[in-house]
Scaffold this motif. Structure first.
Motif, short mmCIF file in Angstrom:
data_model
loop_
_atom_site.label_atom_id
_atom_site.label_comp_id
_atom_site.label_asym_id
_atom_site.label_seq_id
_atom_site.Cartn_x
_atom_site.Cartn_y
_atom_site.Cartn_z
N ILE A 133 35.10 39.08 39.98
CA ILE A 133 34.89 40.07 41.04
C ILE A 133 33.69 40.93 40.67
O ILE A 133 33.79 41.79 39.80
CB ILE A 133 36.15 40.94 41.25
CG1 ILE A 133 37.34 40.06 41.63
CG2 ILE A 133 35.90 42.00 42.31
CD1 ILE A 133 38.66 40.81 41.70
N HIS A 134 32.54 40.65 41.32
CA HIS A 134 31.31 41.38 41.03
C HIS A 134 30.68 41.86 42.34
O HIS A 134 30.36 41.05 43.22
CB HIS A 134 30.32 40.50 40.27
CG HIS A 134 30.86 39.99 38.97
ND1 HIS A 134 31.12 40.81 37.91
CD2 HIS A 134 31.22 38.74 38.59
CE1 HIS A 134 31.60 40.09 36.90
NE2 HIS A 134 31.67 38.83 37.29
N GLN A 135 30.50 43.14 42.44
CA GLN A 135 29.97 43.75 43.66
C GLN A 135 28.61 43.19 44.03
O GLN A 135 28.35 42.88 45.19
CB GLN A 135 29.91 45.26 43.48
CG GLN A 135 29.37 45.98 44.69
CD GLN A 135 29.40 47.48 44.53
OE1 GLN A 135 30.14 48.01 43.72
NE2 GLN A 135 28.59 48.17 45.30
N SER A 136 27.71 43.07 43.07
CA SER A 136 26.34 42.64 43.39
C SER A 136 26.31 41.24 44.00
O SER A 136 25.54 40.97 44.93
CB SER A 136 25.45 42.70 42.15
OG SER A 136 25.96 41.85 41.14
N GLU A 137 27.16 40.34 43.52
CA GLU A 137 27.21 38.99 44.07
C GLU A 137 27.73 39.01 45.50
O GLU A 137 27.23 38.28 46.37
CB GLU A 137 28.08 38.08 43.20
CG GLU A 137 27.49 37.79 41.85
CD GLU A 137 28.41 36.98 40.96
OE1 GLU A 137 29.52 36.60 41.40
OE2 GLU A 137 28.02 36.71 39.82
N MET A 138 28.74 39.84 45.75
CA MET A 138 29.28 39.96 47.10
C MET A 138 28.22 40.50 48.05
O MET A 138 28.05 39.99 49.16
CB MET A 138 30.50 40.88 47.11
CG MET A 138 31.70 40.32 46.41
SD MET A 138 33.01 41.56 46.41
CE MET A 138 34.07 40.88 45.17
#
Length: 152
Positions: free
Chosen positions: A141-146
């Motif tokens: 769960i990584h914000q930047s990838e989302m």
């Protein structure tokens, strides 16, 4: 030359039967139309520690970027009092009360998780127009990838 393609076939896109969740006989319809557009759909249990870990990370991401379209599904409980208590405890410990969610029948919940190719929770899916684009585990769960995926 063709042997690797037979041994390791390319993964076909998986379409989740989300329309099932919008049938009139469903006790609770999803609050958003998840069949169109990009969404991060999570199938979680109110009592699963891994689900709570995922939801806590999702809360942090949602606090940083409220535009990320998360949606939670929980299996319905037979006892409304127990369900309300478990939901209150889950939302209090994960601080996710701002993320839309729905309860769906237990069988439907299990069928959706299996249709996604999973056998348990948390099942977290990047969805576009009912098609699974990517599956996530709690450490993934990584914000930047989302944000990057959502902006494309």
């Amino acid at each position: 030359v063709a042997l690797p393609f037979f041994l390791f076939p390319a993964n076909e896109p998986v379409t989740l039967p989300l329309s099932t969740l919008y049938r009139p006989e469903q006790a609770e319809l999803p609050k958003l139309d998840l069949r169109k557009g990009k969404h991060i759909v999570c199938f979680l249990s109110l009592t699963c520690s891994h689900c709570r870990d995922a939801a806590t990370k999702i809360h942090q991401i949602k606090a940083n970027n409220p535009a990320i379209p998360f949606y939670f599904f929980f299996p319905n409980e037979d006892n409304d009092t127990v369900k309300a208590w478990k939901l209150k405890d889950f939302m209090h410990s994960t601080e996710d009360s701002d993320i839309p969610y729905s309860f769906i029948p237990y069988k439907t919940f299990v069928d959706m998780v299996k249709a996604a190719g999973e056998d348990g929770v948390p099942t977290m899916l990047w969805m576009q127009d009912s098609t699974i684009i990517r599956k996530m585990e709690v450490p993934d769960i990584h914000q930047s990838e989302m944000e990057q995926w959502l902006s494309n």
